[in-house]
Design a protein around this motif. Structure first.
Motif, PDB file in Angstrom:
ATOM      1  N   PHE A  27      -6.775 -15.108   0.715  1.00 53.04           N
ATOM      2  CA  PHE A  27      -7.936 -15.113  -0.178  1.00 53.04           C
ATOM      3  C   PHE A  27      -8.422 -13.703  -0.450  1.00 53.04           C
ATOM      4  CE2 PHE A  27     -12.623 -14.777  -0.205  1.00 53.04           C
ATOM      5  CZ  PHE A  27     -12.833 -15.223  -1.501  1.00 53.04           C
ATOM      6  N   GLN A  28      -8.481 -12.867   0.571  1.00 48.12           N
ATOM      7  CA  GLN A  28      -8.976 -11.501   0.385  1.00 48.12           C
ATOM      8  C   GLN A  28      -8.101 -10.715  -0.578  1.00 48.12           C
ATOM      9  OE1 GLN A  28      -9.145 -10.328   4.554  1.00 48.12           O
ATOM     10  NE2 GLN A  28     -11.373 -10.541   4.583  1.00 48.12           N
ATOM     11  N   GLU A  29      -6.798 -10.905  -0.500  1.00 51.12           N
ATOM     12  CA  GLU A  29      -5.894 -10.217  -1.419  1.00 51.12           C
ATOM     13  C   GLU A  29      -6.072 -10.736  -2.850  1.00 51.12           C
ATOM     14  OE1 GLU A  29      -3.244  -7.603  -2.932  1.00 51.12           O
ATOM     15  OE2 GLU A  29      -4.115  -7.610  -0.911  1.00 51.12           O
ATOM     16  N   ILE A  30      -6.220 -12.047  -2.994  1.00 46.78           N
ATOM     17  CA  ILE A  30      -6.419 -12.620  -4.326  1.00 46.78           C
ATOM     18  C   ILE A  30      -7.764 -12.198  -4.891  1.00 46.78           C
ATOM     19  CG2 ILE A  30      -6.748 -14.792  -5.582  1.00 46.78           C
ATOM     20  CD1 ILE A  30      -4.615 -16.018  -3.751  1.00 46.78           C
ATOM     21  N   ARG A  31      -8.787 -12.177  -4.066  1.00 42.82           N
ATOM     22  CA  ARG A  31     -10.111 -11.717  -4.527  1.00 42.82           C
ATOM     23  C   ARG A  31     -10.023 -10.280  -5.037  1.00 42.82           C
ATOM     24  NH1 ARG A  31     -14.858 -12.160  -0.270  1.00 42.82           N
ATOM     25  NH2 ARG A  31     -13.424 -10.791   0.871  1.00 42.82           N
ATOM     26  N   LYS A  32      -9.278  -9.449  -4.326  1.00 41.74           N
ATOM     27  CA  LYS A  32      -9.118  -8.054  -4.760  1.00 41.74           C
ATOM     28  C   LYS A  32      -8.467  -7.991  -6.140  1.00 41.74           C
ATOM     29  CE  LYS A  32      -6.892  -3.721  -3.340  1.00 41.74           C
ATOM     30  NZ  LYS A  32      -5.998  -3.084  -2.337  1.00 41.74           N
ATOM     31  N   LEU A  33      -7.453  -8.809  -6.372  1.00 39.41           N
ATOM     32  CA  LEU A  33      -6.793  -8.839  -7.678  1.00 39.41           C
ATOM     33  C   LEU A  33      -7.756  -9.265  -8.783  1.00 39.41           C
ATOM     34  CD1 LEU A  33      -3.394 -10.503  -6.639  1.00 39.41           C
ATOM     35  CD2 LEU A  33      -3.743  -8.112  -7.305  1.00 39.41           C
ATOM     36  N   PHE A  34      -8.579 -10.271  -8.499  1.00 40.43           N
ATOM     37  CA  PHE A  34      -9.569 -10.725  -9.479  1.00 40.43           C
ATOM     38  C   PHE A  34     -10.582  -9.621  -9.773  1.00 40.43           C
ATOM     39  CE2 PHE A  34      -7.696 -14.751  -9.115  1.00 40.43           C
ATOM     40  CZ  PHE A  34      -8.343 -15.688  -9.899  1.00 40.43           C
ATOM     41  N   GLU A  35     -11.086  -9.006  -8.723  1.00 41.29           N
ATOM     42  CA  GLU A  35     -12.133  -7.991  -8.904  1.00 41.29           C
ATOM     43  C   GLU A  35     -11.592  -6.746  -9.592  1.00 41.29           C
ATOM     44  OE1 GLU A  35     -15.044  -9.252  -5.178  1.00 41.29           O
ATOM     45  OE2 GLU A  35     -13.611  -7.605  -4.923  1.00 41.29           O
ATOM     46  N   GLU A  36     -10.342  -6.404  -9.376  1.00 37.10           N
ATOM     47  CA  GLU A  36      -9.742  -5.257 -10.063  1.00 37.10           C
ATOM     48  C   GLU A  36      -9.690  -5.476 -11.566  1.00 37.10           C
ATOM     49  OE1 GLU A  36      -6.746  -3.563  -6.552  1.00 37.10           O
ATOM     50  OE2 GLU A  36      -5.959  -4.852  -8.166  1.00 37.10           O
ATOM     51  N   ARG A  37      -9.709  -6.742 -11.972  1.00 32.41           N
ATOM     52  CA  ARG A  37      -9.717  -7.061 -13.409  1.00 32.41           C
ATOM     53  C   ARG A  37     -11.119  -7.381 -13.919  1.00 32.41           C
ATOM     54  NH1 ARG A  37      -4.838  -7.867 -11.407  1.00 32.41           N
ATOM     55  NH2 ARG A  37      -2.983  -7.855 -12.742  1.00 32.41           N
ATOM     56  N   GLY A  38     -12.118  -7.089 -13.100  1.00 32.31           N
ATOM     57  CA  GLY A  38     -13.501  -7.247 -13.527  1.00 32.31           C
ATOM     58  C   GLY A  38     -14.054  -8.647 -13.415  1.00 32.31           C
ATOM     59  N   ILE A  39     -13.403  -9.505 -12.638  1.00 26.74           N
ATOM     60  CA  ILE A  39     -13.880 -10.876 -12.464  1.00 26.74           C
ATOM     61  C   ILE A  39     -14.659 -10.970 -11.152  1.00 26.74           C
ATOM     62  CG2 ILE A  39     -13.238 -13.311 -12.259  1.00 26.74           C
ATOM     63  CD1 ILE A  39     -10.628 -12.661 -13.703  1.00 26.74           C
ATOM     64  N   ARG A  40     -15.940 -11.330 -11.246  1.00 20.70           N
ATOM     65  CA  ARG A  40     -16.757 -11.534 -10.052  1.00 20.70           C
ATOM     66  C   ARG A  40     -16.282 -12.786  -9.325  1.00 20.70           C
ATOM     67  NH1 ARG A  40     -20.514 -10.997 -13.973  1.00 20.70           N
ATOM     68  NH2 ARG A  40     -21.150 -13.169 -13.695  1.00 20.70           N
TER      69      ARG A  40
END
Length: 292
Positions: A27-40
């Motif tokens: 989850f932490q890795e996927i969250r990082k990918l989302f946040e790098e694209r500007g998705i909260r």
């Protein structure tokens, strides 16, 4: 072709596979990918507590998210779709489980999925939902929704139940056996398939009635009916339970009635544009595989 689109791609609400704290680094890795694209990213409270993080109340997460994400298997996605149904938000499943008929984005495909999301190369499938309720003999009423199926069976394995079924208020059959499945097309590849029912294309507007191990010399076969038909079930003589999507259970006593109809709003499942249902069937069910 369905033209349903996301209004915004700014926030996502996550639910994780229950009782699986080992999913935290994924989850932490996927969250990082989302946040790098500007998705909260918001994480539901129950999931957050499981991995030792602070979360967001589920209702608030559903209200404020542009789309929802289940990280787990099909069971996690089913639960999220059912619980989030009042908000009608699109749901995408990232598959950290095994079979993955519904949760079809693999962990490795998340970066590609996000690129395609922002490029508009995705689709939102509208899947029929069951809206049901149980009218107790006492006058009480229990309401529920289901994406896959409603199963009426005995609370004791292999014990017979008798289920009377009516369509549009007209009695048409009495099922004697281990149970009766009322399935949506989405759920046709679940318990319905294991019980000998047909695979039905998931965007079809129909219900499937499939008996489970009928205790009868008559030819009890699965029945497919239009989704705008109202179905009513009642049981007699034996104890029974109604199981919703394999996850929620309600006791059914003699005199109780179960009502099943199509929900006013469909569930919305977010998929990669190139996802092909028949390819999924071939891969998951090994159709055409001579070595299987």
């Amino acid at each position: 072709m369905n033209k349903d689109r996301l209004q915004k791609i700014e926030s996502a609400g996550f639910v994780l596979k229950p009782d699986s704290p080992e999913i935290k680094p994924i989850f932490q890795e996927i969250r990082k990918l989302f946040e790098e694209r500007g998705i909260r990213v918001a994480l539901a409270e129950r999931s957050a507590a499981m991995i030792g993080e602070r979360g967001t109340p589920f209702e608030k997460m559903c209200e404020e998210s542009d789309f929802l994400v289940s990280l787990g298997g099909d069971g996690t996605l089913l639960s999220l779709v059912r619980r989030s149904y009042p908000w009608h938000k699109p749901v995408v499943g990232i598959n950290a489980g095994n079979l993955g008929f519904l949760a079809d984005v693999t962990i490795e495909e998340v970066p590609i999925f996000l690129d395609q999301l922002f490029d508009g190369r995705y689709r939102i499938d509208c899947r029929l939902m069951i809206a049901g309720h149980i009218e107790k003999a006492s006058g009480a009423k229990v309401e529920f929704f289901a994406l896959n199926d409603v199963v009426v069976s005995s609370p004791i394995p292999s014990k017979m139940v008798i289920v009377n079924a009516s369509i549009e208020e007209e009695r048409f059959n009495t099922y004697r056996g281990d149970g009766l499945i009322i399935s949506t097309p989405t759920g046709s590849t679940a318990y319905n398939l294991a019980a000998g029912g047909p695979v039905v294309y998931p965007l079809t507007r129909a219900f499937i009635l499939t008996p489970v191990l009928a205790h009868s010399l008559t030819n009890q076969r699965p029945l497919v009916v239009p989704a705008d038909f109202a179905i009513e079930l009642d049981t007699e003589k034996y104890e029974a339970i109604a199981t919703i999507d394999g996850q929620e259970r309600y006791e059914i006593e003699e005199g109780d009635r179960v009502f099943i109809s199509v929900a006013k709003e469909d569930a919305r499942l977010l998929h990669r544009q190139e996802r092909n249902y028949f390819s999924v069937l071939r891969d998951k069910l090994h159709w055409g595989d001579r070595n299987w």
